[in-house]
Design a protein around this motif. Structure first.
Motif, mmCIF file in Angstrom:
data_model
loop_
_atom_site.group_PDB
_atom_site.id
_atom_site.type_symbol
_atom_site.label_atom_id
_atom_site.label_comp_id
_atom_site.label_asym_id
_atom_site.label_seq_id
_atom_site.Cartn_x
_atom_site.Cartn_y
_atom_site.Cartn_z
ATOM 1 N N ARG A 279 43.397 40.463 33.242
ATOM 2 C CA ARG A 279 44.362 40.999 34.203
ATOM 3 C C ARG A 279 43.691 41.756 35.337
ATOM 4 O O ARG A 279 44.092 41.639 36.491
ATOM 5 N N HIS A 280 42.650 42.544 35.029
ATOM 6 C CA HIS A 280 42.065 43.397 36.073
ATOM 7 C C HIS A 280 40.663 42.998 36.503
ATOM 8 O O HIS A 280 40.146 43.521 37.484
ATOM 9 N N GLY A 281 40.009 42.074 35.767
ATOM 10 C CA GLY A 281 38.736 41.548 36.204
ATOM 11 C C GLY A 281 37.500 42.302 35.785
ATOM 12 O O GLY A 281 36.388 41.934 36.194
ATOM 13 N N CYS A 282 37.625 43.327 34.946
ATOM 14 C CA CYS A 282 36.473 44.124 34.523
ATOM 15 C C CYS A 282 36.105 43.778 33.081
ATOM 16 O O CYS A 282 36.870 44.098 32.163
ATOM 17 N N SER B 18 45.541 45.478 42.473
ATOM 18 C CA SER B 18 46.888 44.956 42.213
ATOM 19 C C SER B 18 47.259 45.044 40.737
ATOM 20 O O SER B 18 48.424 44.855 40.382
ATOM 21 N N ALA B 19 46.267 45.326 39.871
ATOM 22 C CA ALA B 19 46.519 45.450 38.431
ATOM 23 C C ALA B 19 46.769 46.895 38.025
ATOM 24 O O ALA B 19 46.873 47.182 36.821
ATOM 25 N N SER C 97 45.983 46.454 29.572
ATOM 26 C CA SER C 97 45.389 45.590 30.581
ATOM 27 C C SER C 97 43.921 45.330 30.259
ATOM 28 O O SER C 97 43.129 46.272 30.138
ATOM 29 N N GLY D 135 35.224 47.374 40.582
ATOM 30 C CA GLY D 135 35.667 46.019 40.296
ATOM 31 C C GLY D 135 37.072 45.898 39.758
ATOM 32 O O GLY D 135 37.556 44.783 39.547
ATOM 33 N N PHE D 136 37.752 47.015 39.517
ATOM 34 C CA PHE D 136 39.111 46.973 38.966
ATOM 35 C C PHE D 136 40.073 46.514 40.062
ATOM 36 O O PHE D 136 40.188 47.141 41.102
ATOM 37 N N ASP D 137 40.740 45.401 39.819
ATOM 38 C CA ASP D 137 41.658 44.831 40.800
ATOM 39 C C ASP D 137 42.781 45.827 41.106
ATOM 40 O O ASP D 137 43.573 46.166 40.220
#
Length: 379
Positions: free
Chosen positions: A335-338, A220-221, A331, A216-218
């Protein structure tokens, strides 16, 4: 499968400081370190300098966390008996052309709250460090040195006293979301070995790789990593200096400087070399002449035959656009969604100095939620 409040991936100074901050908040914590010994990578391959916070853009994480971390670090060392010494640092202009660089440093230091800088003229320099050929300088009395291994050992001792643990030789292979927690996979194991409600990615040079293996870590981040090597040469004789001696900064670093350890031994470095693709800690003896030239700008009377290769380190920088200065990247889920995860990238100098403040910052973000900072609780 053990169930934890928090897993910290990375047993260097910053990872241990994050574990300490969480343990002080009553969390059950485990540090997973991939190497056989804690603190044996970036945390043991540096100048062991307590930075005052002179160089960093005002408002940056580096500026704020260095000044806060410096004060926390001195207090921690004094309280825990960690060997350290507040020697002070002299940043010098070798000629008049370098004076504007000193003026920029003085402005940044003032704007960032580093404080306590004093201008030195030729007479002052001759009194404090007569061997230094300089036309002007700044004295930073808040700069010092410490025994970084003793510091990490003291932090780890408190973590363990509060019920935390460290496991060395345990490389985290993947992180997968499972309900409201993280399942943690260790290299060589097919099944998850533990579950943690919160995770701190403090893997240093391996932070980007772990982020890429985090469910799930984006992508792009994940900032691009630059491995920038720097070498040190030791000096096998006495030196006529009582302070740490720094030139004005150069692109990519603070310039080859002279530092002293707690026994009074001197070393010069690190130099700045182009980024490399893979980790490499070889010190090429062929760099001797380059080091001798840089060292003679500090001490013209140096005996080049006493300069000997010492060790190398890697700056875990993040790539930034031309003209922009790299900062720490802390982060969180915003920022990364997790959820329940904070990842640290680009924790180069002054990471050792800032480590306790970084730990505070990480703990606050995990406690208060995405986007929180220590500024939120200071108001």
């Amino acid at each position: 499968m053990d169930d934890l409040d928090a897993l910290i991936v990375g047993g260097g100074a910053v990872g241990i400081a994050c574990a300490l901050a969480l343990a002080r908040r009553g969390r059950s914590v485990l540090i997973a370190e991939s190497e056989p010994l804690f603190g044996s990578m970036t945390s043991s391959r540096n100048s062991e300098v307590i930075h005052a916070g002179l160089y960093y853009p005002p408002g940056s994480l580096k500026a704020r966390l260095c000044v806060r971390g410096r004060d926390l670090l001195y207090a921690f060392c004094a309280d825990r008996g960690v060997p350290h010494r507040q020697l002070g640092k002299i940043v010098f202009a070798h000629d008049e052309g370098e004076r504007p660089a000193l003026e920029r440093i003085a402005r940044r230091a003032a704007d960032s709250g580093a404080g306590d800088l004093a201008w030195l003229d030729r007479r002052d320099i001759a009194r404090l460090e007569p061997a230094l050929p300089a036309v002007a300088a700044l004295l930073s009395p808040r700069t010092g040195i410490l025994d970084s291994h003793a510091y990490m050992t003291a932090m780890l001792g408190e973590v363990e006293a509060r019920g935390g643990q460290i496991v060395c030789g345990a490389r985290v292979a993947a992180l997968r979301r499972s309900g409201d927690a993280w399942s943690v996979f260790i290299e060589g194991e097919a099944e998850p070995v533990l579950s943690a409600r919160q995770v701190v990615n403090a893997a240093g040079l391996g932070a980007q790789e772990l982020a890429a293996r985090t469910e799930g870590f984006d992508p792009s981040a994940i900032p691009a990593r630059l491995l920038v090597p720097g070498c040190y040469f030791g000096y096998s004789g006495p030196v006529p200096f009582r302070h740490l001696i720094y030139p004005v900064p150069v692109p990519g670093g603070l310039g080859t400087h002279l530092t002293l350890d707690l026994a009074g031994r001197a070393k010069f470095g690190p130099n700045v070399r182009p980024p490399i693709e893979a980790e490499d800690y070889v010190v090429d003896p062929a760099q001797h002449d380059q080091f001798a030239a840089a060292a003679r700008r500090i001490w013209p009377g140096l005996d080049a035959d006493l300069l000997v290769p010492a060790y190398a380190g890697l700056r875990p920088k993040v790539a930034v656009p031309p003209g922009q200065e790299p900062d720490f990247v802390i982060s969180d889920a915003a920022r990364h969604g997790c959820p329940g995860l904070v990842a640290l990238f680009g924790i180069e100098s002054p990471g050792l100095t800032a480590s306790l403040a970084i730990g505070e910052e990480v703990a606050e973000r995990l406690e208060l939620g995405p986007g929180a900072t220590t500024l939120d609780t200071a108001a």
